[in-house]
Scaffold this motif. Structure first.
Motif, mmCIF file in Angstrom:
data_model
loop_
_atom_site.group_PDB
_atom_site.id
_atom_site.type_symbol
_atom_site.label_atom_id
_atom_site.label_comp_id
_atom_site.label_asym_id
_atom_site.label_seq_id
_atom_site.Cartn_x
_atom_site.Cartn_y
_atom_site.Cartn_z
ATOM 1 N N SER A 91 -37.592 46.624 81.358
ATOM 2 C CA SER A 91 -36.608 46.859 81.240
ATOM 3 C C SER A 91 -35.924 48.559 81.439
ATOM 4 C CB SER A 91 -35.637 46.992 79.675
ATOM 5 O OG SER A 91 -36.925 47.105 78.885
ATOM 6 N N ALA A 143 -32.247 44.856 83.034
ATOM 7 C CA ALA A 143 -33.752 43.943 82.993
ATOM 8 C C ALA A 143 -33.494 43.620 84.147
ATOM 9 C CB ALA A 143 -32.975 43.311 81.676
ATOM 10 N N PRO A 195 -32.271 43.940 73.614
ATOM 11 C CA PRO A 195 -33.086 43.093 74.294
ATOM 12 C C PRO A 195 -34.740 43.069 73.118
ATOM 13 C CG PRO A 195 -33.766 43.744 76.513
ATOM 14 C CD PRO A 195 -31.870 45.294 75.354
ATOM 15 N N LEU A 245 -32.382 35.197 82.463
ATOM 16 C CA LEU A 245 -33.618 35.958 83.394
ATOM 17 C C LEU A 245 -34.744 35.743 82.991
ATOM 18 C CD1 LEU A 245 -33.199 38.916 85.152
ATOM 19 C CD2 LEU A 245 -34.087 40.170 82.726
ATOM 20 N N ILE A 246 -35.456 35.390 82.205
ATOM 21 C CA ILE A 246 -36.408 34.502 81.767
ATOM 22 C C ILE A 246 -36.539 33.304 83.298
ATOM 23 C CG2 ILE A 246 -37.909 33.618 80.222
ATOM 24 C CD1 ILE A 246 -37.364 35.896 77.750
ATOM 25 N N SER A 266 -25.654 38.828 75.604
ATOM 26 C CA SER A 266 -27.236 38.939 75.749
ATOM 27 C C SER A 266 -28.233 38.447 75.594
ATOM 28 C CB SER A 266 -27.260 40.754 75.171
ATOM 29 O OG SER A 266 -25.763 41.655 75.267
ATOM 30 N N ILE A 323 -40.011 40.511 80.376
ATOM 31 C CA ILE A 323 -38.921 41.304 81.283
ATOM 32 C C ILE A 323 -39.514 42.792 81.203
ATOM 33 C CG2 ILE A 323 -36.459 42.285 80.729
ATOM 34 C CD1 ILE A 323 -36.122 39.656 79.926
ATOM 35 N N LEU A 376 -28.061 44.480 78.988
ATOM 36 C CA LEU A 376 -28.596 43.870 77.994
ATOM 37 C C LEU A 376 -28.626 44.915 77.104
ATOM 38 C CD1 LEU A 376 -31.699 40.762 79.038
ATOM 39 C CD2 LEU A 376 -29.087 40.592 79.350
ATOM 40 N N THR A 433 -40.445 41.239 75.537
ATOM 41 C CA THR A 433 -41.070 40.727 75.279
ATOM 42 C C THR A 433 -41.410 40.769 76.888
ATOM 43 O OG1 THR A 433 -41.369 37.817 76.848
ATOM 44 C CG2 THR A 433 -38.947 39.690 76.820
ATOM 45 N N ARG A 466 -30.160 37.030 78.480
ATOM 46 C CA ARG A 466 -31.667 37.695 78.411
ATOM 47 C C ARG A 466 -32.906 35.638 78.840
ATOM 48 N NH1 ARG A 466 -35.565 36.615 74.352
ATOM 49 N NH2 ARG A 466 -37.485 38.366 74.070
ATOM 50 N N GLU A 467 -32.169 34.688 78.637
ATOM 51 C CA GLU A 467 -33.230 33.911 78.461
ATOM 52 C C GLU A 467 -32.870 33.166 80.201
ATOM 53 O OE1 GLU A 467 -35.582 30.617 77.848
ATOM 54 O OE2 GLU A 467 -35.509 32.325 76.830
#
Length: 296
Positions: free
Chosen positions: A157, A269, A149, A136-137, A129, A155, A146, A152, A133-134
């Motif tokens: 979610s 996410a 997460p 996706l960003i 996850s 994102i 995820l 942030t 997450r990284e």
């Protein structure tokens, strides 16, 4: 100044070389140089300084690059929006799935995707996850499932499922139906290493209560913890779905933990800054419909 010139300019700026830009754009070097010359003549500014290993941006070039990226991204979004107006969405969507979710979800997800979106392609990216997450960003994947997460603003979610964490013990271990948090400290424990979401949940509950665990091994992923439990190395704290990775899951003793109980969350996410295409929206709707609680 047109988009072709701006694309040549931005590619040269990114690669630091006219020859590398020509390769990336599948054009000849004279063609790239001509585009840059026309752009510099139009703006009345030198955009690059030449040196032995390639080129570097002038102050004017640095200023233009910010605007060029904005204009090129706007053109790409316009193209995607117009393509989305077709009756059948097409193209490619990249979906990130944690390993233990992919174990049960990959086949039914791809099958339903093919039924509903026959003109499109789905690409599954498996990972932890944290790494998903990284990705996706950074825009390397379009959507992701995820576990818990870290928050942030980059994102958006939405929760899909909550799952209770259990004590999982080696074959033959006699467990009570429920164990207290204090009793966990008496058992040899195998846990994912921080900052794994499961480890973060366990630490968030136990550390404020000054309960220290006898951690005999830390691992990078849930399937490694399951394998060590199966070989009798120690116990672990894992969600029910993780047992799907065990070779003989039905024989692994489990017990409830708490109070308080430990729960993890699976979320869908999506990037906050990038609007979803019609294909991505349809894929997100498919993910919301999936069953995450058992083998599929």
């Amino acid at each position: 100044m047109d988009l072709r010139q701006l694309e040549s300019f931005a590619t040269v700026a990114d690669s630091g070389s006219v020859s590398r830009a020509a390769t990336a754009l599948h054009l000849s070097q004279p063609s790239i140089s001509r585009q840059l010359g026309l752009l510099e003549a139009d703006l009345g500014q030198r955009l690059f300084e030449r040196h032995g290993r390639g080129v570097r941006l002038t102050p004017a070039g640095q200023a233009l690059l910010v605007h060029a990226r904005t204009l090129l991204e706007g053109a790409r979004q316009a193209r995607r929006q117009l393509m989305d107006m077709n009756e059948e969405p097409s193209g490619r969507v990249v979906v990130g799935l944690p390993h233990r979710v992919a174990t049960g979800l990959c086949v039914p997800l791809v099958e339903r995707f093919r039924q509903q979106l026959p003109n499109a392609m789905i690409s599954i990216s498996e990972g932890l996850s944290l790494s998903l997450r990284e990705d996706l960003i950074q825009g390397r994947i379009d959507l992701a499932l995820l576990f818990d997460p870290a928050p942030t603003p980059l994102i958006v979610s939405e929760p899909l499922m909550r799952e209770r964490l259990l004590l999982v013990a080696p074959h033959g271990t006699r467990l009570k139906p429920r164990v207290s948090l204090a009793e966990l400290a008496q058992m040899p424990m195998i846990l994912p290493s921080a900052p794994n979401p499961i480890r973060s949940l366990v630490d968030a509950v136990l550390l404020p209560r000054r309960i220290g665990l006898q951690i005999v091994a830390e691992v990078g992923a849930v399937h490694s913890a399951i394998a060590l439990v199966e070989h009798g190395v120690g116990c672990s704290i894992l969600p029910q779905s993780a047992l799907l990775m065990a070779q003989q899951a039905e024989r692994l003793p489990t017990a409830l933990i708490g109070p308080p109980a430990l729960w993890n969350r699976l979320v869908l996410a999506m990037p906050a800054a990038r609007p979803l295409s019609r294909l991505q929206q349809t894929t997100a709707a498919l993910l919301r419909q999936m069953d995450f609680r058992g083998p599929n």
